[in-house]
Design an enzyme around this catalytic site. Structure first.
Site, PDB file in Angstrom:
ATOM      1  N   GLU A 177      62.005 -10.349  13.233  1.00 19.78           N
ATOM      2  CA  GLU A 177      61.624  -9.806  11.940  1.00 19.78           C
ATOM      3  C   GLU A 177      62.394 -10.471  10.791  1.00 19.78           C
ATOM      4  O   GLU A 177      63.618 -10.551  10.798  1.00 19.78           O
ATOM      5  CB  GLU A 177      61.852  -8.285  11.895  1.00 19.78           C
ATOM      6  CG  GLU A 177      63.164  -7.796  12.463  1.00 19.78           C
ATOM      7  CD  GLU A 177      63.117  -7.516  13.959  1.00 19.78           C
ATOM      8  OE1 GLU A 177      64.013  -6.788  14.431  1.00 19.78           O
ATOM      9  OE2 GLU A 177      62.211  -8.019  14.643  1.00 19.78           O
ATOM     10  N   LYS A 194      68.357  -2.005  23.350  1.00 24.14           N
ATOM     11  CA  LYS A 194      67.578  -2.715  24.365  1.00 24.14           C
ATOM     12  C   LYS A 194      68.074  -2.414  25.776  1.00 24.14           C
ATOM     13  O   LYS A 194      67.291  -2.407  26.719  1.00 24.14           O
ATOM     14  CB  LYS A 194      67.604  -4.230  24.113  1.00 24.14           C
ATOM     15  CG  LYS A 194      67.370  -4.632  22.654  1.00 24.14           C
ATOM     16  CD  LYS A 194      66.219  -3.886  21.995  1.00 24.14           C
ATOM     17  CE  LYS A 194      66.305  -3.973  20.484  1.00 24.14           C
ATOM     18  NZ  LYS A 194      65.386  -3.047  19.794  1.00 24.14           N
ATOM     19  N   ASP A 204      59.804  -3.587  21.620  1.00 28.03           N
ATOM     20  CA  ASP A 204      60.136  -4.665  20.691  1.00 28.03           C
ATOM     21  C   ASP A 204      61.401  -5.407  21.132  1.00 28.03           C
ATOM     22  O   ASP A 204      62.180  -4.911  21.942  1.00 28.03           O
ATOM     23  CB  ASP A 204      60.345  -4.082  19.287  1.00 28.03           C
ATOM     24  CG  ASP A 204      60.405  -5.156  18.211  1.00 28.03           C
ATOM     25  OD1 ASP A 204      59.974  -6.292  18.479  1.00 28.03           O
ATOM     26  OD2 ASP A 204      60.880  -4.851  17.101  1.00 28.03           O
ATOM     27  N   ASN A 205      61.572  -6.623  20.582  1.00 24.64           N
ATOM     28  CA  ASN A 205      62.788  -7.437  20.773  1.00 24.64           C
ATOM     29  C   ASN A 205      63.080  -7.758  22.233  1.00 24.64           C
ATOM     30  O   ASN A 205      64.237  -7.751  22.659  1.00 24.64           O
ATOM     31  CB  ASN A 205      64.005  -6.736  20.158  1.00 24.64           C
ATOM     32  CG  ASN A 205      63.851  -6.459  18.679  1.00 24.64           C
ATOM     33  OD1 ASN A 205      63.931  -5.312  18.248  1.00 24.64           O
ATOM     34  ND2 ASN A 205      63.632  -7.494  17.890  1.00 24.64           N
TER      35      ASN A 205
END
Length: 259
Positions: free
Chosen positions: A241, A186, A211-212
């Site tokens: 998830e 990230k 994502d995330n």
């Protein structure tokens, strides 16, 4: 020594912490403690164990069944940070809507999202997936080929995104990416987005799905996207998830080419 009365006074506080953060404790247990124990007992990584399960239970050449088998493993055996079924619906819908001819994935991991995108692409499209970890890339390669996708559809590139992105045009023939899916480190989201801009790899209207962005989060990436004026953006609220009790999200951004 702490008196029994003081110790007893802390019990409600500890119990309340355990209740409030029970999903995070469970995540730590499944993602870290179980993995360490099984790595030690089996001598292989959890990704390799997952592939053995896929080989035993999934139908070769059936991408959807392979994804379902991954989900079964992640729910009932060991936690894998795959995309998972909830987020998969968002990604799949966007691929169908945008119908991109060139897709760049940053972070292949075990190939879950790679398979999902590959089976949703229009005829003649090509997916380039970048994974920096050779061991995980080896597992992903076997999973992708087991699903029935050859190198003409999915090209797996081993290397760090920072090194690979500047070479995409010259070495891999990817001149612009209509769709980019980010699911790697990230802290690298912002750097890699700016690398894509600097090397003119984003055509006007390109879609980037990250994502995330809540868990574990990418605050600098989001701050840049919102402030730079080059993107339209929206957040898809989801859960982490395979853990419905932990909030997460996906950032969908569209490159406008401005200012």
């Amino acid at each position: 020594m702490v008196s029994p009365a003081i110790a007893l006074a802390f019990i409600p506080f500890v119990v309340s912490l355990l209740i409030r953060y029970r999903h995070y404790f469970l995540l730590f247990y499944r993602a870290v403690l179980v993995r360490w124990l099984r790595d030690y007992l089996t001598g292989i990584t959890k990704e390799e164990r997952a592939f053995q399960y896929i080989m035993t239970h999934a139908i070769p050449g059936d991408p959807l069944h392979i994804l379902e088998t991954f989900d079964q493993w992640s729910y009932h055996c060991e936690y894998l940070c795959n995309l998972g079924p909830q987020k998969a619906k968002i990604l799949e819908r966007l691929i169908y809507e945008k119908a991109p001819l060139t897709v760049l994935e940053l972070g292949t991991y075990c190939g879950y999202a790679t398979i999902l995108m590959a089976q949703s692409l229009p005829l003649g499209a090509r997916l380039y997936s970048v994974e920096m970890n050779p061991c995980k890339a080896a597992v992903a390669e076997k999973v992708i080929r087991l699903a029935g996708f050859d190198d003409d559809t999915v090209e797996l590139i081993i290397g760090s995104s920072e090194e690979v992105i500047p070479l995409l045009k010259e070495k891999h023939g990817l001149f612009q990416a209509d769709f980019v899916f980010m699911d790697h480190w990230k802290r690298c989201y912002l750097r890699d987005l700016q690398l894509l801009e600097a090397h003119d790899l984003l055509p006007k209207g390109a879609t980037i799905l990250a994502d995330n962005i809540i868990c574990p989060g990418a605050p600098h990436f989001l701050q840049y996207v919102k402030a730079c004026g080059k993107y339209k953006w929206r957040i898809h609220r989801t859960s982490l998830e395979y853990f419905r009790g932990i909030r997460d999200g996906m950032a969908q951004i569209t490159y406008t080419g401005l200012p």
